[in-house]
Design a protein around this motif. Structure first.
Motif: not given
Length: 858
Positions: A133-137, A192-196
């Motif tokens: 969560v912290e990485t994406i946002f 982006l990579e984490t969300a994907e």
């Protein structure tokens, strides 16, 4: 990942645009139409992907090539057309405000799922982990708050618009917070990579990320749009470019005498510098250059470097492409013709290695000018700057201003060519070696990292035909991102001149190291177009979380940036001293911050964090102008030594020279005389203050403190003592005479006058001065090791020993601005001390006894 590359393309293309077509209710820009620029070249339309964006707000266009100038075209508001200009300004602001509302709604749409996702992360059935969560946002909340505050402050100004409304401070504040965007951009690819990955692994998250609801404007009822998370994460990158374009247009429609003008200009400069810096870091897909063989290569980085060629220094423009490094020089062309580059050499990256020092026999040697010549040129440039400012105010000074500008350009170019000393050696494994000289390890690290990053790919060696080389070299003019050599004379008059005075910096701590190491930081600031190392923390041994908490006082000379470099100390003696100026310690991270005048000039400390390669360095800073920092303030406590008249101290101590002077000199000569930059490198401010207190209170343990203290702190304490004397060591009374004496042309008259002036000093002042003089001569004898020449020492101590206690440097002559401080008076103060340093030994007894000198009233 398509969005990432698209984002970069938009940034690159727009940032290099010169002629914008920004249509707002009938206003049209610089004459571009039908997809063509004024020179007929194709333009790239600006596309905001917001589904609810009003079409008329999305049309800035421009040819690929030139950088945006922060100065609006002359004459745009001429002829009394101020009212129309202000109306246009309102239209531009209204359009931007509307797009700002949409942007805030987009950020809000991103934040909406973040909160429940974070809440469920600690439950037994999490959708995502806290880390994910912290990485994406990352930084979205901060960006939202910045823009919400900006929107709320700008809205009432537009609603109650009149000619008195000012908005420049809002845009300047917005620009000063771009550090948050820097952190966002650094994390963008990972987000982006984490969300994907999370979408592929979790269908629930996939559904959420593909169906985010963005509210429409307030006046659009029930207007929501479904947008993907990937598209929304792209918006902050897109937004910085948009803000930069709007600033450019606001300047076009703001009169130069309006309070907003300098603030908007400063905001534009900060934004453009930021765009330039992130363009270099995010591996952009530049416009490809296609060779006759059909190969596509892109420009990754370019800049001006000093090359040592045929035993002399040459200024080159170096271009790093995806598969080769090209070194070019600007060709002289006929007036009115486009500038062109001539290729001097190129190396395919597949064949490029960083030359080891064992190979240095085949590489040119480094020729370094004596540092006093560099310092003398700085002073000459400062004098010219002062003269230009005076001539601008004169009724018919314009023609003389142009001559002075030309002269200053020549001198600054000379300084830029001769000041770098840090070697950057590269080698073609099938051919020659080359040597560049840089002013900072920061630049060397940037170039090295950029090249090594490209070399990780599967590169093929290439040989270019003469036609291919010509095509590639011709493209450099259009593709370049750095257009002018970094000298003051290339800047616009309205640009911020930088800060003159003293920057106080506390380096607190650092986090993010993967393993324990011996760590320290160095601090650099820009000066006269290049960067200078000013301070260094102690080495914090065997730790992954160093806590330095060290304060430094750094002198600024028109500076605009502070850099912090973090190193791992090398204690392997076999690695040391392999090359002059070669830093063998490993750079762990590096970063820089803009010295925003509004932020640093407040009386309070301003805390900040520099993020570098996953490492976070926490520091605080505040700024003191030269006018305040150089003011002599007598101490209220006459029992101490700082700020107390020298004759009071020597009488109390029953000594000829103050104890503090004798002890500091003794300690420096014992263990600091070989220290590189002794008296020039700042000591830790807290250590200096501790020593000041110890001398003021006559602490019994002072000798133990001195033996344990860092030598730069002891040197700094001695300088501080002379700086805080209530009147200069060479006295206020004699100051005008020293200024006149040093200006005498006849050597005999000068000798007579300068010796008579020494004889006229009170005995404690004279004895202390002669003691210091002999000490500084002994320091200069070690110049090959400590790099401190007589001229360097005169530059450090001259103003400290001579600067008057009054604000006036001489009767009837006033320093008109902080930047004038490096002008005639300071130059003369340095020359006075240098005269005595270069003089044969002067004996107190001989001086007092000698009656050969002609005595005159002073």
């Amino acid at each position: 990942m398509a969005f990432f590359f698209e984002a970069v393309c938009v940034i690159r293309s727009l940032f290099s645009s010169e002629n914008f077509n920004y249509n707002t209710d009938g206003y049209e820009g610089d004459g571009a139409e039908d997809g063509k620029s004024q020179d007929g070249s194709e333009t790239l339309p600006y596309i905001d992907e917001s589904p609810t964006m009003s079409p008329q707000l999305c049309a800035p266009q421009g040819p690929d090539g030139e950088t945006v100038s922060p100065t609006p075209p002359e004459g745009l508001l001429a002829g009394g057309d101020i009212e129309k200009g202000l109306e246009m300004k309102k239209l531009v602001l209204s359009g931007f405000l509307a797009s700002e509302e949409i942007y805030i709604n987009q950020l809000e749409a991103l934040l909406l799922p973040m909160r429940p996702l974070k809440a469920t992360a600690t439950t037994s059935q999490p959708v995502l982990t806290i880390q994910q969560v912290e990485t994406i946002f990352y930084k979205i909340q901060d960006i939202f708050e910045i823009h919400k505050e900006f929107y709320d402050a700008l809205l009432p100004n537009i609603q109650q618009w009149d000619e008195k409304v000012t908005v420049g401070h809002l845009f300047q504040k917005l620009a000063s917070q771009l550090g948050v965007y820097k952190a966002f951009v650094d994390n963008y690819k990972v987000a982006l990579e984490t969300a994907e990955k999370c979408s592929q692994a979790n269908s629930q998250f996939q559904k959420i990320s593909e169906n985010l609801k963005v509210k429409g404007p307030k006046d659009a009822k029930d207007c929501t749009t479904t947008v993907s998370m990937e598209a929304l994460l792209y918006k902050p990158i897109d937004r910085v470019t948009r803000s930069t374009l709007v600033l450019h247009d606001l300047l076009k429609h703001t009169p130069k005498d309006h309070p907003d003008f300098p603030l908007l200009q400063d905001a534009l400069r900060i934004s453009q510098n930021f765009l330039s810096s992130i363009n270099e870091e995010i591996d952009p897909r530049r416009t490809a250059v296609t060779t006759p063989k059909g190969e596509a290569r892109q420009l990754v980085k370019d800049g001006f470097l000093v090359e040592v060629s045929e035993s002399s220094r040459k200024l080159r423009h170096v271009f790093l492409f995806t598969d080769l490094l090209l070194c070019a020089k600007m060709k002289k062309t006929a007036v009115g013709r486009h500038q062109q580059y001539e290729c001097k050499w190129y190396i395919p990256l597949a064949d490029l290695t960083f030359q080891t020092l064992d190979d240095s026999d085949s590489c040119p040697s480094i020729q370094v000018l004596p540092e006093h010549e560099i310092e003398e040129m700085k002073i000459k440039i400062s004098v010219l700057k002062s003269e230009i400012q005076k001539e601008k105010k004169a009724p018919k000074g314009q023609s003389r201003v142009e001559r002075l500008r030309k002269k200053m350009n020549e001198q600054e170019s000379w300084l830029l060519l001769h000041s770098p000393t840090i070697p950057f050696r590269i080698h073609n494994k099938h051919g020659k070696s080359y040597l560049f000289l840089l002013s900072s390890d920061y630049e060397r690290s940037e170039w090295k990292e950029s090249i090594q990053k490209l070399q990780k790919k599967d590169l093929q060696a290439c040989v270019l035909s003469s036609v291919e080389l010509q095509v590639l070299t011709s493209s450099c003019f259009k593709l370049r991102t750095v257009h002018n050599i970094p000298v003051t004379s290339n800047k616009d008059d309205e640009e911020t001149p930088g800060l003159y005075g003293f920057l106080h910096v506390i380096v607190h701590s650092a986090k993010g190291f993967k393993e324990s190491a011996n760590l320290y930081c160095t601090l650099e600031v820009d000066s006269f177009g290049y960067f200078v190392s000013k301070a260094k923390t102690r080495v914090f041994r065997d730790t992954s979380e160093p806590q330095w908490n060290e304060e430094f006082e750094i002198e600024l000379e028109g500076s605009q940036y502070l850099r912090i470099l973090c190193y791992e100390k090398c204690y392997d003696k076999s690695m040391l001293n392999k090359d002059d100026n070669e830093i063998v310690d490993k750079i762990m991270g590096k970063g820089q911050v803009q010295l925003d005048p509004q932020t640093v000039q407040s009386k309070n400390w301003h805390m900040d964090v520099i993020e570098m390669n996953g490492i976070k360095v926490e520091f605080s800073m505040k700024f003191t102008s030269r006018d305040l920092s150089l003011k002599r303030t007598p101490s209220k406590k006459q029992s101490g030594v700082f700020g107390v008249k020298i004759n009071v101290v020597t009488k109390r101590e029953r000594s000829k020279v103050p104890y503090i002077v004798r002890q500091c000199i003794e300690e420096v000569e014992k263990r600091g005389i070989d220290e590189v930059g002794i008296y020039r490198i700042s000591g830790v401010a807290t250590d200096i203050q501790a020593l000041k207190l110890a001398f003021d209170t006559n602490t019994k343990d002072i000798l133990v403190m001195l033996s344990d203290m860092d030598i730069n702190a002891i040197a700094g304490t001695l300088k501080l003592y002379f700086r805080e004397l209530p009147e200069p060591l060479l006295t206020d009374r004699l100051y005008p005479a020293f200024m006149e004496g040093i200006a005498l042309s006849d050597p005999a008259a000068k000798e007579n006058c300068m010796m008579h002036l020494l004889r006229s000093l009170p005995d404690p002042n004279l004895m202390t001065f002669l003691t210091l003089l002999e000490h500084l001569k002994r320091v200069a004898e070690k110049e090959p090791i400590n790099k401190m020449s007589l001229h360097n020492l005169a530059t450090v101590f001259g103003p400290t020993l001579l600067r008057p206690s009054e604000s006036e440097s001489t009767k009837g002559q006033h320093i008109t601005s902080a930047s004038d401080i490096w002008s005639h008076d300071v130059m003369a103060q340095v020359q006075v001390l240098l005269y005595y340093l270069q003089h044969p030994p002067i004996s107190f007894a001989e001086l007092k006894r000698n009656t050969l000198y002609f005595s005159t009233d002073v």
